[in-house]
Every structure is written in C-alpha cells, then in structure tokens.
Motif scaffolding. Sequence first.
Motif, PDB file in Angstrom:
ATOM      1  N   HIS A 139       0.840  -1.213   0.000  1.00  0.00           N
ATOM      2  CA  HIS A 139       0.000   0.000   0.000  1.00  0.00           C
ATOM      3  C   HIS A 139       0.874   1.263   0.000  1.00  0.00           C
ATOM      4  O   HIS A 139       2.070   1.200   0.272  1.00  0.00           O
ATOM      5  N   ASP A 141       0.903   5.105   1.917  1.00  0.00           N
ATOM      6  CA  ASP A 141       0.296   5.837   3.029  1.00  0.00           C
ATOM      7  C   ASP A 141      -0.319   7.133   2.502  1.00  0.00           C
ATOM      8  O   ASP A 141       0.168   7.699   1.521  1.00  0.00           O
ATOM      9  N   HIS A 222       4.753   0.053  -0.153  1.00  0.00           N
ATOM     10  CA  HIS A 222       5.450  -0.709   0.890  1.00  0.00           C
ATOM     11  C   HIS A 222       4.517  -1.683   1.585  1.00  0.00           C
ATOM     12  O   HIS A 222       3.301  -1.650   1.399  1.00  0.00           O
TER      13      HIS A 222
HETATM   14 FE   LIG Z   1       2.104   2.163   5.541  1.00  0.00          FE
END
Ligand SMILES: [Fe+2]
Length: 279
Positions: A139, A141, A222
Amino acid sequence: MLHDVASFLRWNLKSNRWAVKGINTLRDLPSRMSENVAPSPPSPLLDMLVSDGYGKLPHTIAVPEIDVSPYAGQARNKPFVDITADYLDVVEKAFVDILADPETAAMIHGYFEGRPWLWNVALNYSEPREGLTDSQLWHFDYGDQRQLHLMAYFSDVGEASGPFTFLRMEDSQRVARHPFVIERMTDDDLANRFGIDAKAGTVRLTGKNGDLFVNDPGRLMHQGARCSTTRLVMFVTFTSRAPMSSGGRRTIAPAARKRLGAAYRQACPDGLLAPEVFG
Ligand SMILES: [Fe+2]
C-alpha cells in the motif's frame, strides 16, 4: 459487519483525506501568509529523497542499550508498542542528535518547501506476532501529499526483524492509483495488474543499531514486514502544515511537541527548523 463498513469508509476513502487536508489548509492560511520562511539550502540528501523516495543518512547516532524484556508479550496483538513514555530523555537526545545535522535539517526543510511540521515521534517496540494485518499488504500511506519518516535503529535490524520493505521508485510509480479508494494489494495483484515482480524489486532497509534512514511511505509502495525477532526503532515523522489526517495531533501531545522543539532550538540556536515546525 457494520463496524467493518464504517471503518472502511473512514480510513479507505481518499475523499476523507482530501477533506481533512482542505480544512487544515484553511487553518494554516494565516500563518502561511505571515510566516517568514528561510530559503532552503542546497542538499544532496534532499535530491536523493526527491528522486529515490528513501536513503540512508550519512551520520549515525549513539543510542543506549535498552532492555526490552519488560515489554515481552505487549506487542503480540498489535504491530508495535510505543515505549517513548518510559524513555523520554533518551528519545529527546536522539531526536536532537538526528536534527542537529545541518544536512538532515536542510533535507526536511526543503522537502516541505520550508514549512515542515513535526507529526510524530515514537520509540516503537515490535515482536513476533501471529496473523496478517491489513498493513502487511502492499500500500501507499496517505498521511499527506509528502511525508517523511526518519527511522533511528535502536537495535540491529536484519532480515528477520521486519525491516521497512518497499518497491523502488520506478516500480512504485508504475502502480496506478485508484481515484477514490486507498487500495491494499497482494504480490499477485502487483504481478497481474501492473506486471511488477514484488519479490525481485523489493528493497529492505536492514541496518545496525544507531543507523538512520529516511523514506516517504506515500510515494513508495510498501508493506509492513513480519518480524521473527524483537525490534526497537524510533520514528520521527514530518508532514506539511496541512496533513491529510488529524492523526499527528492525536498521537503526540502539543506539550511534548513543544518540548522536543525547545530541546532542538537549545542545541542548535541557529538551526534551520523554526519553532513553528514544532507548534
Ligand atoms: Fe504504511
């Protein structure tokens, strides 16, 4: 079920993040108009961060040996436990030692066009745990359009300690982002949808006690790695003054933020990071 739906709507819709950013941008407007922002000095670290999204800082810090045995079992059901409250002086000293490096301060300053904001400081203890969580899928952030994680290793972080694991910038940029939803993907999703071999292109930030790394988890795809050993890492996170979530104000108390800022200003009276960074 209802709880799952509510949680999905709250955390996975991009519109919520943009709404919060809009409100924060309005709130920030008066200081944006009145604040005198120092120009950012040139910084090779900043150039590295802009192009690669991560890097190892050239300096290291001295960190004391911390006995983590009292925390055994506390992180078994969560990704980590923040033990900052038990080590306030240690965390403050490490924080100042990281930011006292003028190159590092210039990188932080420049990445946010002279107006960074201290989002969080946490000394996180992790240990082996059962089950997969959401964040262990791939994903991005969405804390802000740009966000910086400085990581100070308080223990050696090897392959088995769950190092920060991500795709290089060129692979991360090949992942087309969904316009409305914050997606989480498996290795198969990356292979089938984008032709990315997640195993081949993966970088893992392993390092030694005292090492410092920086990354932007909003630009690098990540996954939260699983650890089979204990691990102690201090995270110092910066966003712009108008982040996409109110988490920063929730995670670190204003008094703690000011205290850290005062310690930095005392150690570096001419430091590039203004008091507003810690406001
Ligand atoms: Fe994350």
